[in-house]
Design a protein around this motif. Structure first.
Motif, PDB file in Angstrom:
ATOM      1  N   ARG A  42      -8.048   6.436 -15.158  1.00  0.00           N
ATOM      2  CA  ARG A  42      -6.977   5.549 -15.230  1.00  0.00           C
ATOM      3  C   ARG A  42      -5.462   5.920 -14.905  1.00  0.00           C
ATOM      4  N   TRP A  43      -4.732   4.994 -14.356  1.00  0.00           N
ATOM      5  CA  TRP A  43      -3.478   5.193 -14.166  1.00  0.00           C
ATOM      6  C   TRP A  43      -2.407   4.344 -14.985  1.00  0.00           C
ATOM      7  N   GLN A  44      -1.868   5.035 -15.905  1.00  0.00           N
ATOM      8  CA  GLN A  44      -0.714   4.376 -16.700  1.00  0.00           C
ATOM      9  C   GLN A  44       0.543   4.061 -15.924  1.00  0.00           C
ATOM     10  N   HIS A  45       0.512   2.863 -15.037  1.00  0.00           N
ATOM     11  CA  HIS A  45       1.661   2.699 -14.211  1.00  0.00           C
ATOM     12  C   HIS A  45       3.033   2.168 -15.179  1.00  0.00           C
ATOM     13  N   PRO A  46       4.102   2.668 -14.619  1.00  0.00           N
ATOM     14  CA  PRO A  46       5.251   2.089 -15.410  1.00  0.00           C
ATOM     15  C   PRO A  46       5.493   0.838 -15.411  1.00  0.00           C
ATOM     16  N   ASP A  47       5.085   0.023 -14.190  1.00  0.00           N
ATOM     17  CA  ASP A  47       5.448  -1.353 -14.301  1.00  0.00           C
ATOM     18  C   ASP A  47       4.104  -2.102 -14.247  1.00  0.00           C
ATOM     19  N   MET A  48       2.888  -1.653 -13.581  1.00  0.00           N
ATOM     20  CA  MET A  48       1.783  -2.400 -13.773  1.00  0.00           C
ATOM     21  C   MET A  48       1.061  -2.219 -14.647  1.00  0.00           C
ATOM     22  N   GLY A  49       1.109  -1.387 -15.912  1.00  0.00           N
ATOM     23  CA  GLY A  49       0.350  -1.137 -17.016  1.00  0.00           C
ATOM     24  C   GLY A  49      -0.819  -0.314 -16.727  1.00  0.00           C
ATOM     25  N   LEU A  50      -1.753  -0.504 -17.341  1.00  0.00           N
ATOM     26  CA  LEU A  50      -2.867   0.373 -16.938  1.00  0.00           C
ATOM     27  C   LEU A  50      -4.101   0.057 -15.848  1.00  0.00           C
ATOM     28  N   VAL A  51      -3.763   0.811 -14.852  1.00  0.00           N
ATOM     29  CA  VAL A  51      -4.478   0.255 -13.592  1.00  0.00           C
ATOM     30  C   VAL A  51      -5.865   1.092 -13.546  1.00  0.00           C
ATOM     31  N   GLY A  52      -6.988   0.313 -13.164  1.00  0.00           N
ATOM     32  CA  GLY A  52      -8.288   0.874 -13.103  1.00  0.00           C
ATOM     33  C   GLY A  52      -8.415   1.459 -11.670  1.00  0.00           C
ATOM     34  N   PRO A  53      -9.512   2.546 -11.504  1.00  0.00           N
ATOM     35  CA  PRO A  53      -9.560   3.251 -10.481  1.00  0.00           C
ATOM     36  C   PRO A  53     -10.008   2.525  -9.088  1.00  0.00           C
ATOM     37  N   MET A  54     -10.533   1.178  -9.434  1.00  0.00           N
ATOM     38  CA  MET A  54     -10.829   0.374  -8.171  1.00  0.00           C
ATOM     39  C   MET A  54      -9.664   0.100  -7.391  1.00  0.00           C
TER      40      MET A  54
ATOM     41  N   GLN B 114       0.703  -1.174   0.014  1.00  0.00           N
ATOM     42  CA  GLN B 114       0.052   0.259  -0.022  1.00  0.00           C
ATOM     43  C   GLN B 114       0.844   1.337  -0.079  1.00  0.00           C
ATOM     44  N   LEU B 115       1.827   1.224   0.772  1.00  0.00           N
ATOM     45  CA  LEU B 115       2.777   2.308   0.903  1.00  0.00           C
ATOM     46  C   LEU B 115       3.499   2.704  -0.286  1.00  0.00           C
ATOM     47  N   ALA B 116       3.889   1.506  -1.007  1.00  0.00           N
ATOM     48  CA  ALA B 116       4.717   1.796  -2.165  1.00  0.00           C
ATOM     49  C   ALA B 116       3.747   2.246  -3.277  1.00  0.00           C
ATOM     50  N   LEU B 117       2.432   1.555  -3.192  1.00  0.00           N
ATOM     51  CA  LEU B 117       1.617   2.232  -4.373  1.00  0.00           C
ATOM     52  C   LEU B 117       1.001   3.613  -3.985  1.00  0.00           C
ATOM     53  N   GLU B 118       1.212   4.153  -2.796  1.00  0.00           N
ATOM     54  CA  GLU B 118       0.700   5.392  -2.301  1.00  0.00           C
ATOM     55  C   GLU B 118       1.819   6.369  -2.689  1.00  0.00           C
ATOM     56  N   SER B 119       2.971   5.904  -2.581  1.00  0.00           N
ATOM     57  CA  SER B 119       3.981   6.793  -2.992  1.00  0.00           C
ATOM     58  C   SER B 119       4.326   7.021  -4.425  1.00  0.00           C
ATOM     59  N   SER B 120       4.039   5.816  -5.092  1.00  0.00           N
ATOM     60  CA  SER B 120       4.146   6.135  -6.790  1.00  0.00           C
ATOM     61  C   SER B 120       2.920   6.858  -7.134  1.00  0.00           C
ATOM     62  N   LEU B 121       1.788   6.758  -6.280  1.00  0.00           N
ATOM     63  CA  LEU B 121       0.558   7.520  -6.712  1.00  0.00           C
ATOM     64  C   LEU B 121       0.829   8.977  -6.602  1.00  0.00           C
TER      65      LEU B 121
END
Ligand code: C2E
Ligand code: MG
Ligand code: MG
Ligand code: MG
Length: 285
Positions: free
Chosen positions: A63-75, A24-31
């Protein structure tokens, strides 16, 4: 011994939790850096008047075009954005980007309305009215063409303040829709109290239409109630021609769903705006 087993179980869960919160923390910081890295984008999904096969509005979906995860949906990231407060700058970005794009469509001659999802957290920000006013004046997008979608839970959690905010924003000309209607905890009497324009019937009800008699009964009851309250009713998640037929018979002509169009990038929507949309335009005649 039971005591040891209990202890092990505890350790197991706490390790799992640590892994979870680290992720969560990693995701939060890249978000957190997603805006300045320009990784966020909007897709737009048509809301269609199925009786005539015309697009009446577009819902902006993040949408979030994440560098590693690709296209990430809002959920997958809206909950983190809400918990961390990042939803405020992200929501601002969404509104600004949608209004910019909407204005570009207007300048290209498309008379299109937009709907944008608003988080509870955003509506209680003290400067939300000024902030939206600023976005409208900077982009030039007319307030009358903008609908904000809010959920029932938001209305219930802080009704007085919410009504006040909604009223302030309505003075600008903005309209309001209740999203995912029927899934929250609102009491029906709130529909009377709240200054809203539109009900969006949650797609979980549409799923069983027309075969499941409960889903069909709930859907037609919501449609009838909305009409009697003089609200617009939009059915979400319309995927089949049977669902479309059922809705038209109930007098619900505004629909959104894969049957007509999926959410897609602005450039692709532009070509849709030139014509009628969806598989069921035949119904128009
Ligand atoms: P929502 O506002 O209820 O949006 C409709 C969702 O249903 C979208 O999912 C859309 O892709 C999906 N959908 C539309 N038609 C169909 C269909 O025929 N079948 C199925 N199975 N699904 C359909 P999406 O884009 O993943 O968005 C999910 C939720 O995330 C949204 O639900 C909304 O609550 C939230 N969301 C999206 N963008 C934003 C945003 O900019 N801000 C905030 N606060 N929330 C957002
Ligand atoms: Mg919505
Ligand atoms: Mg919805
Ligand atoms: Mg939903």
């Amino acid at each position: 011994r039971a005591k040891d087993a209990g202890k092990n179980t505890y350790q197991f869960f706490s390790e799992q939790m640590n892994i979870h919160s680290l992720q969560q923390l990693a995701l939060e910081s890249s978000l957190r850096s997603s805006i300045e890295r320009e990784e966020l984008l909007l897709h737009y999904q048509p809301i269609v008047d199925a009786k005539v096969g015309r697009i009446t509005a577009l819902e902006a979906l993040l949408r979030w075009q994440h560098p590693d995860m690709g296209l990430v949906g809002p959920m997958q990231f809206i909950p983190i954005a809400e918990e961390s407060g990042l939803i405020v700058p992200i929501g601002h970005w969404v509104l600004q980007t949608a209004c910019q794009q909407g204005q570009a469509w207007h300048q290209a001659g498309y008379d299109i309305a937009l709907t944008v999802n608003l988080s509870p957290r955003q509506l209680i920000e003290p400067d939300i009215v000024a902030s939206i006013e600023d976005i409208l004046s900077k982009t030039g997008f007319p307030a009358e063409y903008l609908t904000l979608e809010i959920t029932e839970d938001l209305m219930m959690s802080n009704p007085e303040e919410t009504v006040e905010r909604i009223e302030d924003l309505r003075q600008l000309g903005i309209k309001f829709a209740v999203d995912d209607f029927g899934t929250g905890y609102s009491s029906l009497s709130y529909l009377k109290k709240f200054p809203i324009d539109t009900l969006k019937v949650d797609r979980s009800f549409l799923q069983g239409v027309p075969d499941d008699s409960d889903d069909s009964a709930i859907t037609s009851a919501i449609v009838a109630m909305g009409k009697n309250l003089r609200l617009n009713v939009i059915a979400e998640g319309v995927e089949t021609s049977e669902q479309c037929d059922f809705l038209l018979k109930q007098g619900c002509r505004l629909m959104q769903g894969y049957a007509f169009a999926k959410p897609q990038p602005a450039e692709e929507v532009s070509s849709l705006l030139d014509g009628t949309v969806g598989t069921f335009q035949v119904l128009a005649s």
